[in-house]
Design a protein around this motif. Structure first.
Motif, short mmCIF file in Angstrom:
data_model
loop_
_atom_site.label_atom_id
_atom_site.label_comp_id
_atom_site.label_asym_id
_atom_site.label_seq_id
_atom_site.Cartn_x
_atom_site.Cartn_y
_atom_site.Cartn_z
N ILE A 141 0.84 -1.19 0.00
CA ILE A 141 0.00 0.00 0.00
C ILE A 141 0.87 1.24 0.00
CG2 ILE A 141 -1.59 1.37 1.42
CD1 ILE A 141 -2.87 -1.31 2.28
N SER A 142 1.90 1.25 0.84
CA SER A 142 2.80 2.39 0.93
C SER A 142 3.52 2.64 -0.39
CB SER A 142 3.82 2.16 2.05
OG SER A 142 4.74 3.22 2.12
N ASP A 143 3.94 1.56 -1.06
CA ASP A 143 4.73 1.70 -2.28
C ASP A 143 3.90 2.10 -3.49
OD1 ASP A 143 6.97 0.99 -0.87
OD2 ASP A 143 7.05 -1.08 -1.59
N HIS A 144 2.62 1.68 -3.54
CA HIS A 144 1.87 1.85 -4.79
C HIS A 144 0.53 2.59 -4.68
CE1 HIS A 144 4.78 -0.63 -6.84
NE2 HIS A 144 4.62 -1.57 -5.94
N LEU A 145 -0.07 2.66 -3.49
CA LEU A 145 -1.42 3.21 -3.40
C LEU A 145 -1.50 4.54 -2.65
CD1 LEU A 145 -3.50 -0.05 -2.76
CD2 LEU A 145 -2.93 1.06 -4.93
N ARG A 146 -0.40 5.17 -2.44
CA ARG A 146 -0.42 6.49 -1.79
C ARG A 146 -0.28 7.61 -2.80
NH1 ARG A 146 2.79 5.40 3.91
NH2 ARG A 146 1.09 4.26 4.87
N GLU A 147 0.67 7.47 -3.70
CA GLU A 147 0.85 8.48 -4.74
C GLU A 147 0.94 7.76 -6.09
OE1 GLU A 147 4.14 11.03 -4.04
OE2 GLU A 147 3.49 11.60 -2.02
N PHE A 148 0.05 8.12 -7.02
CA PHE A 148 0.05 7.45 -8.33
C PHE A 148 -0.71 8.34 -9.31
CE2 PHE A 148 -3.40 5.92 -5.65
CZ PHE A 148 -4.52 6.20 -6.42
N GLU A 149 -0.49 8.08 -10.59
CA GLU A 149 -1.18 8.84 -11.63
C GLU A 149 -2.35 8.06 -12.22
OE1 GLU A 149 1.61 10.09 -14.56
OE2 GLU A 149 2.74 11.38 -13.17
N ASP A 150 -2.23 6.74 -12.24
CA ASP A 150 -3.25 5.89 -12.85
C ASP A 150 -3.65 4.80 -11.86
OD1 ASP A 150 -3.70 3.16 -14.62
OD2 ASP A 150 -4.60 4.92 -15.55
N LEU A 151 -4.92 4.80 -11.40
CA LEU A 151 -5.36 3.86 -10.37
C LEU A 151 -5.26 2.42 -10.85
CD1 LEU A 151 -6.58 3.21 -7.64
CD2 LEU A 151 -8.86 3.63 -8.59
N GLU A 152 -5.65 2.15 -12.09
CA GLU A 152 -5.60 0.78 -12.60
C GLU A 152 -4.17 0.24 -12.54
OE1 GLU A 152 -6.20 -1.54 -16.86
OE2 GLU A 152 -7.61 0.04 -16.33
N GLN A 153 -3.22 1.02 -13.01
CA GLN A 153 -1.83 0.58 -12.99
C GLN A 153 -1.32 0.43 -11.55
OE1 GLN A 153 -0.33 -0.51 -15.57
NE2 GLN A 153 1.65 -0.92 -14.63
N ALA A 154 -1.73 1.34 -10.67
CA ALA A 154 -1.31 1.28 -9.27
C ALA A 154 -1.82 0.01 -8.60
CB ALA A 154 -1.82 2.51 -8.52
N LEU A 155 -3.07 -0.36 -8.86
CA LEU A 155 -3.65 -1.58 -8.28
C LEU A 155 -2.95 -2.82 -8.82
CD1 LEU A 155 -7.45 -0.66 -8.33
CD2 LEU A 155 -5.99 -0.87 -6.31
N ILE A 156 -2.62 -2.82 -10.11
CA ILE A 156 -1.90 -3.96 -10.70
C ILE A 156 -0.53 -4.12 -10.04
CG2 ILE A 156 -0.74 -4.77 -12.80
CD1 ILE A 156 -3.11 -3.57 -14.39
N LEU A 157 0.21 -3.01 -9.91
CA LEU A 157 1.54 -3.06 -9.30
C LEU A 157 1.46 -3.49 -7.83
CD1 LEU A 157 3.13 0.17 -10.83
CD2 LEU A 157 3.68 -2.22 -11.39
N THR A 204 0.61 -14.79 -14.42
CA THR A 204 0.27 -14.03 -13.22
C THR A 204 -0.14 -12.61 -13.57
OG1 THR A 204 1.73 -15.32 -11.78
CG2 THR A 204 1.18 -13.10 -11.05
N LYS A 205 0.66 -11.97 -14.43
CA LYS A 205 0.35 -10.59 -14.84
C LYS A 205 -1.00 -10.50 -15.54
CE LYS A 205 5.09 -8.85 -15.31
NZ LYS A 205 6.13 -8.38 -16.25
N ARG A 206 -1.30 -11.50 -16.36
CA ARG A 206 -2.58 -11.49 -17.09
C ARG A 206 -3.75 -11.63 -16.13
NH1 ARG A 206 -5.81 -15.33 -18.87
NH2 ARG A 206 -4.30 -17.00 -18.49
N ILE A 207 -3.64 -12.55 -15.17
CA ILE A 207 -4.71 -12.76 -14.18
C ILE A 207 -4.95 -11.47 -13.39
CG2 ILE A 207 -5.33 -13.96 -12.04
CD1 ILE A 207 -3.88 -16.42 -13.17
N ILE A 208 -3.86 -10.84 -12.96
CA ILE A 208 -3.97 -9.62 -12.16
C ILE A 208 -4.56 -8.48 -12.98
CG2 ILE A 208 -2.68 -7.82 -10.95
CD1 ILE A 208 -3.03 -10.46 -9.39
N ALA A 209 -4.05 -8.28 -14.18
CA ALA A 209 -4.53 -7.17 -15.02
C ALA A 209 -6.02 -7.33 -15.32
CB ALA A 209 -3.73 -7.10 -16.31
N GLU A 210 -6.43 -8.55 -15.66
CA GLU A 210 -7.85 -8.78 -15.97
C GLU A 210 -8.70 -8.63 -14.72
OE1 GLU A 210 -8.23 -12.51 -17.98
OE2 GLU A 210 -7.11 -11.83 -19.75
#
Length: 219
Positions: free
Chosen positions: A82-98, A191-197
């Motif tokens: 959460i600290s690394d990816h969901l505090r500051e981001f430009e694109d929510l979809e990409q942030a959730l994937i990461l 794994t990336k495909r499952i997460i992205a979808e």
């Protein structure tokens, strides 16, 4: 001098506890809870049987301590994501994937995570119901907090952040962890495909209504 003595005692106590927990976890995983004795745990930890009883009371409490220790490491892993990816981001979809990919990578490299899963599955009958309720609540707490915030900021449309967190986990990293695997871990691309979808499906359900309406075909 008294302060120095107290520090030594506390450090020694902490070291012994860590050794007891590590020994118990290894034995519970290799031999099972029922076949593991307090004598064996004490011998493996290099402490007396009395020390194990003094610290943990009985074998049941020791199992709970082992599982809670692993749980704490898993919760730290989620908070780090959460600290690394969901505090500051430009694109929510990409942030959730990461965020999800980091959770999976951390779990795959974590003895605590797999120890927790195995112990919870195999020794469920020896753990109190209250533990499972606490674990589920604690695991979701950070994600619920962020989804509540995203709802207030208009990034998500969430009436029930707790239910949204359950749906998110089920569609993403829990889905990856529950996949049948022959080699221990899934291929990275799979794994990336499952997460992205999974993230896209989640955002279709919980994204802001204005965004969803834009994506709907006109009649």
């Amino acid at each position: 001098m008294d302060n120095t003595e107290n520090k030594k005692i506390r450090k020694g106590s902490s070291d012994k506890r860590a050794k007891i927990i590590a020994a118990a976890r290894d034995l519970f995983l290799s031999d099972g809870f029922d076949r593991s004795s307090v004598d064996a745990v004490a011998a493996k930890a290099g402490v007396s049987k009395r020390t194990v009883y003094d610290y943990y009371g009985d074998k049941q409490n020791l199992l709970l301590a082992v599982v809670e220790e692993s749980s704490s490491a898993v919760l730290d892993m989620i908070e780090q994501g959460i600290s690394d990816h969901l505090r500051e981001f430009e694109d929510l979809e990409q942030a959730l994937i990461l965020f999800c990919l980091q959770i999976i990578a951390s779990a795959n490299g974590s003895a605590d995570y797999f120890a927790l899963i195995r112990l919870v599955m195999v020794e469920a009958a020896n753990l109190p119901d209250s533990f499972f309720e606490r674990l589920e609540s604690a695991t979701e707490e950070g994600i619920i907090r962020k989804f509540t915030e995203f709802g207030q900021n208009g990034l998500l449309d969430v009436l029930d952040p707790k239910m949204a967190a359950k749906h998110f986990e089920a569609l993403t990293f829990l889905l990856v962890f529950n996949q049948p695997r022959k080699t221990g871990t899934l291929e990275e691309e799979q794994t990336k495909r499952i997460i992205a979808e999974g993230v896209r499906v989640f955002l279709c359900a919980y994204g802001p209504r204005t965004v969803q309406n834009k994506n709907q075909p006109s009649h």
